[in-house]
Design an enzyme around this catalytic site. Structure first.
Site, PDB file in Angstrom:
ATOM      1  N   GLY A  11       0.829  -1.215   0.000  1.00 62.27           N
ATOM      2  CA  GLY A  11       0.000   0.000   0.000  1.00 62.27           C
ATOM      3  C   GLY A  11       0.859   1.258   0.000  1.00 62.27           C
ATOM      4  N   ASN A  33      -2.405  -8.708   0.754  1.00 60.91           N
ATOM      5  CA  ASN A  33      -3.267  -9.567  -0.071  1.00 60.91           C
ATOM      6  C   ASN A  33      -3.688  -8.853  -1.349  1.00 60.91           C
ATOM      7  OD1 ASN A  33      -5.089  -7.753   0.876  1.00 60.91           O
ATOM      8  ND2 ASN A  33      -6.584  -9.243   1.610  1.00 60.91           N
ATOM      9  N   ASP A  57      -3.614 -13.015   3.170  1.00 52.79           N
ATOM     10  CA  ASP A  57      -4.687 -12.266   3.824  1.00 52.79           C
ATOM     11  C   ASP A  57      -4.544 -12.490   5.331  1.00 52.79           C
ATOM     12  OD1 ASP A  57      -7.020 -11.414   5.000  1.00 52.79           O
ATOM     13  OD2 ASP A  57      -8.330 -12.239   3.445  1.00 52.79           O
ATOM     14  N   GLY A 103      -0.952 -12.216  18.058  1.00 54.51           N
ATOM     15  CA  GLY A 103      -0.580 -13.595  18.414  1.00 54.51           C
ATOM     16  C   GLY A 103       0.797 -13.927  17.871  1.00 54.51           C
ATOM     17  N   TYR A 146     -14.649   1.365   9.614  1.00 55.66           N
ATOM     18  CA  TYR A 146     -13.217   1.673   9.735  1.00 55.66           C
ATOM     19  C   TYR A 146     -12.916   2.170  11.146  1.00 55.66           C
ATOM     20  CZ  TYR A 146      -8.696   3.854   8.513  1.00 55.66           C
ATOM     21  OH  TYR A 146      -7.368   4.211   8.445  1.00 55.66           O
ATOM     22  N   TYR A 160      -3.301  -6.906  25.008  1.00 52.55           N
ATOM     23  CA  TYR A 160      -2.129  -7.780  24.883  1.00 52.55           C
ATOM     24  C   TYR A 160      -0.947  -7.222  25.673  1.00 52.55           C
ATOM     25  CZ  TYR A 160      -3.396 -11.589  21.765  1.00 52.55           C
ATOM     26  OH  TYR A 160      -3.919 -12.758  21.263  1.00 52.55           O
TER      27      TYR A 160
END
Ligand code: UDP
Length: 328
Positions: A11, A33, A57, A103, A146, A160
């Protein structure tokens, strides 16, 4: 050499980040992706041994071989036109995609920086926006997919950090512009420059009194670089506080392009924020950062990049095919 994963690497922002981290001597794993990204943005890097591209993805499990030191999570549609076309994918990449990145960071012991946004402030009632402001977002409006995905992204990232002790960084990114923006992504700057180059009127949504504050991409990338290497785990605004109305902005583009185009007024999209300007005191203090490129210089650099496009490219419809994703 340190190893970094950049999601959304094909991007606009992702590709400029790839350039910077390659320059700084990193081993870069670029993931995208290609729903809204474009391989053209990173084609100049693909032969480098320290650069790897993975088409994936990130809403699906992410597998990376070997060690990883850092993750920059920049995957997401980021223009109102895009996230109106692929609302579910926008929600998924901000939520499931972020969960997968977190993760992965945890399993590798990597530090993660997430790309949040000034959209977490919604249509702000505090001006300029400080990091302490909680925002004014319509969760079920067109921008909700968004804005709320990004708000969830901040929440799960902070969880986290507090629950797992993960090293996190949160960048709240304000409007940014520069070369490699998609000409037809609906954002105001490529829209105006494309219109000027095609000899069309510049379309102003609403009466043009709404304001934005535009940051040149190299400045933003430097802010991200500094934030990643700081020891600050709370959100930091990154943007250029030089605020301008969209009408004045159109006038600047007309002047810059020397095209003498007229402006025409169209309906203002629903929930379009009336004003936006970052308070960057925190970034100045913690990162010793502030933007260096003023709008006249940045616009000129951006215009010169767009000028290199052929008439055929200027007239090309956006080639991205959203149909496989729109129903998921
Ligand atoms: N805008 C406009 N004409 C266009 C495209 C956008 O007047 O052709 C306006 C839009 O309504 C908004 C501002 O420009 O008020 C910035 O829009 P953009 O989509 O670039 O970013 P965002 O609204 O997310 O800040």
């Amino acid at each position: 050499m340190p190893r970094i994963l950049i999601t959304g690497a094909a991007g606009f922002l992702g590709s400029h980040l790839c350039d910077r981290f390659i320059d700084e001597g990193y081993d870069v794993i670029a993931m995208d992706n290609l729903i809204t990204g474009d391989l053209e943005n990173i084609s100049h890097l693909r032969k480098l041994p320290e650069f790897t591209f993975i088409n994936h993805d990130i809403t699906e499990h992410i597998h990376i071989e070997d060690n990883l030191d850092y993750i920059l999570h920049f995957a997401s549609p980021a223009s109102p036109i895009d996230y109106l076309k692929i609302p579910i994918q926008t929600l998924k990449v901000g939520s499931l995609g972020t969960h997968n990145c977190l993760g992965l960071a945890r399993s590798k012991g990597a530090r993660i920086l997430i790309a949040s946004t000034s959209e977490v402030y919604g249509d702000p009632q505090v001006h300029p926006q400080t990091e302490e402001y909680w925002g004014h977002v319509n969760p079920i409006g067109p921008r909700g997919v968004y804005d709320e995905a990004k708000r969830f992204q901040e929440a799960i990232t902070m969880a986290y950090h507090t629950y797992h002790g993960l090293e996190i960084r949160i960048a709240r990114i304000f409007n940014t512009y520069g070369p490699r923006m998609r000409l037809n992504d609906g954002r105001v700057l490529p829209a105006f420059i494309g219109q000027a180059l095609r000899g069309e009127d510049l379309t102003i949504f609403g009466d043009g009194t709404q304001t934005r504050s535009f940051c040149f991409v190299n400045d933003l990338v430097d802010g991200i670089y500094r934030l990643l290497h700081s020891d600050y785990s709370y959100p930091v605004n990154l943007g250029n506080p030089d605020e301008i109305s969209i009408l004045q902005f159109a006038e600047e583009v007309v002047q810059l392009t020397g095209t003498n185009q007229k402006v025409v007024f169209k309906d203002l999209p629903k929930d379009d924020p009336t004003q936006r300007k970052p308070d960057i005191s925190k970034a100045m203090k913690i990162l010793n950062w502030s933007p260096l490129v003023d709008r006249s210089k940045g616009l000129k650099l951006t215009f010169e990049a767009f000028q290199k496009l052929s008439l055929a490219e200027l007239n090309k419809q956006d080639h991205r095919n959203f149909k496989n994703y729109s129903k998921k």
